[in-house]
Design an enzyme around this catalytic site. Structure first.
Site, short mmCIF file in Angstrom:
data_model
loop_
_atom_site.label_atom_id
_atom_site.label_comp_id
_atom_site.label_asym_id
_atom_site.label_seq_id
_atom_site.Cartn_x
_atom_site.Cartn_y
_atom_site.Cartn_z
N GLU A 188 0.82 -1.21 0.00
CA GLU A 188 0.00 0.00 0.00
C GLU A 188 0.86 1.27 0.00
OE1 GLU A 188 -3.09 -0.17 -0.59
OE2 GLU A 188 -3.21 -2.35 -0.36
N HIS A 228 -0.67 -1.32 -10.00
CA HIS A 228 -0.46 -2.76 -9.89
C HIS A 228 0.44 -3.27 -11.01
CE1 HIS A 228 -4.33 -3.27 -7.32
NE2 HIS A 228 -3.26 -3.03 -6.57
#
Length: 499
Positions: A408, A417
Site C-alpha cells: 500500500e 499494480h
C-alpha cells in the site's frame, strides 16, 4: 259484656326480632374470667364436643342485624371478656394480646459487639483526604482521552497460540465463486451477479447499473479474458479452476483498470495522458502519473489515535517505509499529529466514508490513494499478524501486516499494480504468506518517479529491529515522550508527600 283480655308485657325489648329473643348466647371455645363459670362452661355436655376439635370457619359468621349489639366474640360486660384457650387451640387466628418485648433496644449503629477494636474505623485525617483527592485529580488529568473506536485486532506470535483459542473465522468473502467452476458463455448460474459486481469494482466491467443478472453474457466473458491476461493466465474467457483460484485470493482494494485502460501486462510504453496508465516493463502508474512534489522529500505519517496501536505494531509500518526509503531519496518520519501528517494510517471496518467499503475477513485487505492524498486504510476485521512467523500459523485467515503495508505504501507513492507475481505491487497475496522484499520491477517503477538513492546497493533489505527501535524513520534519536516524563515526576512528588 265481653271482658277485654290484657296482653302481657314481653320479656325482651320489642325492637329485637323474635328469633333473636330466644337465641342463646354463642357457644365458642372461650373461657370466662370467673373460675366457677369456666368449669361449668367446660363440663357442659353441649360444649364438650366443641372443645375436642377446632370449629370450621368455612362458612361466614352469622351476626346480628341490630347495629347496637356487639360482636358475638365478646359479652357486653367488660369484666366478662372472653380470652382464647391457647393450650387447646394454638392455631386459631383469633386476636389476642401480644406480650410486651422487654429486651433492651439494639442500635443499628453500634457494631462494637462484633468487630474487634483493632478493626474498628478510626477518625480520618483531613490531610489524608486532601492528599487522596490530589492524587485522583492528577491521574485523571494525565490519563489519555477515551477512545470512541475499537482498536485493531492483531495476533502476536500466532504460531504459538493453540488452535482451540484462535478466533472463529467465517467463510471468506469470495469463497462462493468456486461454485462457478466450468461455467461458460450462455449459461445461467445463481450468484453470477455477484461475480459481475466483483469485476466492476476492480475496473474490468465499465460502469453499468447495479442490477446485474445471473446470465453469463458477453460483458462477463470479456471481463474474464482481460482478467486472465493481466494475471498471466490462459485467456479462455471461461471460469476454469486456475481462474477461480486467482479470483478468491485476498487482494488490494485498488482497481486494476482505471477509466477502461489497463497496462498490467502490456510490457510497453503508452501515452502519458490523464486517462491512461504509463507502463515500462510491467509496473504501472496512476492516471496522470501523480507523485509527491520535488520540494517535499521528507514525508510524515501518523496513526489514527482511536486504533491505539502498540509500539510493536507501529514498528511494522516503520520497517515498511524503510524499504521504499532505501531505494529512493525520500525519508519518512513518524509524528503524533494525525491531522497534520502527510500520510494518515487507520484501521476501519465496513463502510468508513470513502466510497470503498471493506468486506470482512479476507476479500479486500486494504487500499491507499494516490499522492498527494496520503490516505492509507486497512480492514479492521482481518486477523493481522504483526510479530512472529505468519507462515507457520495455524489460522487459515492470518494476514501478514508488513507485506500489506509495503504494497500500500507503493500506492501512496504513485505506483499502480504490476503483473509480475514476484513483485510487491502484485494485486493479490495469499494468507499465511510473507512478501516484503522489493522486486526489480518495483525498484524500476519507483525510481522512474523519484530517482534513485545514492546509497542504494541493489538490495532492499531493511535495518535490524534493534536499530529501528533506537532511531526514528528519519534517523533522529527517539526521546522519551513528555507524557511519561510528567507522570514520573508526579509519581516521585506524591511518594515524597506520603513519606
Amino acid at each position: 259484656m265481653t271482658r277485654r283480655r290484657r296482653r302481657r308485657r314481653p320479656l325482651f325489648p320489642p325492637t329485637l326480632p323474635q328469633k333473636q329473643r330466644r337465641r342463646p348466647p354463642p357457644q365458642l371455645p372461650y373461657t370466662l374470667s370467673h373460675p366457677r363459670k369456666v368449669r361449668q362452661h367446660e363440663s357442659s355436655p353441649r360444649n364438650k364436643s366443641k372443645l375436642e376439635a377446632p370449629p370450621s370457619f368455612s362458612s361466614p359468621v352469622r351476626r346480628s342485624h341490630d347495629p347496637r349489639r356487639r360482636p358475638p366474640f365478646f359479652y357486653p360486660a367488660p369484666d366478662r371478656r372472653l380470652r382464647p384457650v391457647s393450650s387447646q387451640f394454638p392455631s386459631l387466628p383469633f386476636p389476642h394480646k401480644r406480650r410486651p418485648d422487654l429486651s433492651p433496644p439494639i442500635s443499628s449503629f453500634d457494631l462494637s459487639f462484633s468487630i474487634p477494636p483493632a478493626l474498628q474505623l478510626q477518625p480520618i485525617d483531613m490531610r489524608f483526604l486532601q492528599l487522596l483527592a490530589t492524587v485522583v485529580v492528577v491521574c485523571l488529568a494525565l490519563a489519555p482521552p477515551p477512545s470512541a473506536s475499537v482498536s485493531a485486532f492483531f495476533l502476536p506470535n500466532i504460531s504459538s497460540i493453540p488452535p482451540s483459542l484462535l478466533p472463529n473465522v467465517s467463510s471468506p468473502a469470495w469463497n462462493a465463486f468456486r461454485n462457478f467452476s466450468g461455467c461458460h458463455a450462455g449459461e445461467r448460474r445463481d450468484g453470477l451477479a455477484n461475480l459481475k459486481k466483483y469485476f466492476r469494482y476492480f475496473g474490468y466491467i465499465p460502469e453499468t447499473p447495479s442490477n446485474f443478472t445471473d446470465d453469463f453474457d458477453d460483458a462477463l466473458a470479456s471481463a474474464i479474458k482481460t482478467y486472465q491476461h493481466n494475471f498471466n493466465l490462459e485467456p479462455t474467457g471461461q471460469l476454469d479452476d486456475a481462474t477461480l483460484t486467482q479470483l478468491v485470493r485476498p487482494r488490494c482494494g485498488n482497481p486494476d483498470i482505471v477509466n477502461g485502460s489497463t497496462a498490467m501486462n502490456s510490457g510497453k510504453a503508452e501515452s502519458l495522458s490523464a486517462t491512461h496508465f504509463h507502463a515500462v516493463g510491467h509496473y504501472t502508474f496512476f492516471p496522470g502519473t501523480p507523485r509527491w512534489p520535488d520540494g517535499k522529500s521528507d514525508l510524515t505519517y501518523a496513526f489514527l489515535p482511536a486504533n491505539q496501536l502498540s509500539d510493536d505494531e507501529k514498528a511494522v509500518f516503520s520497517r515498511a517505509f524503510q524499504r521504499w526509503a532505501a531505494v529512493t531519496p525520500l525519508t519518512f518520519t513518524a509524528t503524533d499529529s494525525y491531522t497534520a501528517a502527510d500520510i494518515k494510517i487507520g484501521f476501519f471496518s465496513g463502510d468508513h466514508g470513502d466510497g470503498e467499503a471493506f468486506d470482512g475477513v479476507l476479500g479486500t485487505l486494504a487500499h491507499a490513494f494516490s499522492p498527494p492524498s496520503g490516505r492509507f486504510h486497512l480492514d479492521l476485521d482481518e486477523n493481522w499478524v504483526a510479530t512472529g512467523d505468519v507462515t507457520t500459523s495455524s489460522l487459515s485467515s492470518a494476514v501478514d501486516l508488513e507485506s500489506v503495508a509495503v504494497h500500500e505504501i507503493g500506492h501512496l507513492l504513485g505506483l499502480g499494480h504490476s503483473s509480475v507475481e514476484e513483485s510487491i505491487m502484485y494485486p493479490t497475496i495469499t494468507s499465511r504468506t510473507k512478501k516484503v522484499d522489493l522486486a526489480t520491477d518495483d525498484v524500476q517503477g519507483i525510481q522512474v518517479l523519484y530517482g534513485g538513492n545514492p546509497n542504494y546497493n541493489g538490495s532492499s533489505s531493511t535495518p535490524s529491529t534493534s536499530q529501528e527501535r533506537e532511531t526514528s524513520d528519519g534517523g533522529e534519536p527517539r526521546a522519551p515522550g513528555p507524557r511519561w516524563a510528567g507522570r514520573a515526576i508526579v509519581a516521585v512528588g506524591l511518594g515524597m508527600l506520603l513519606l
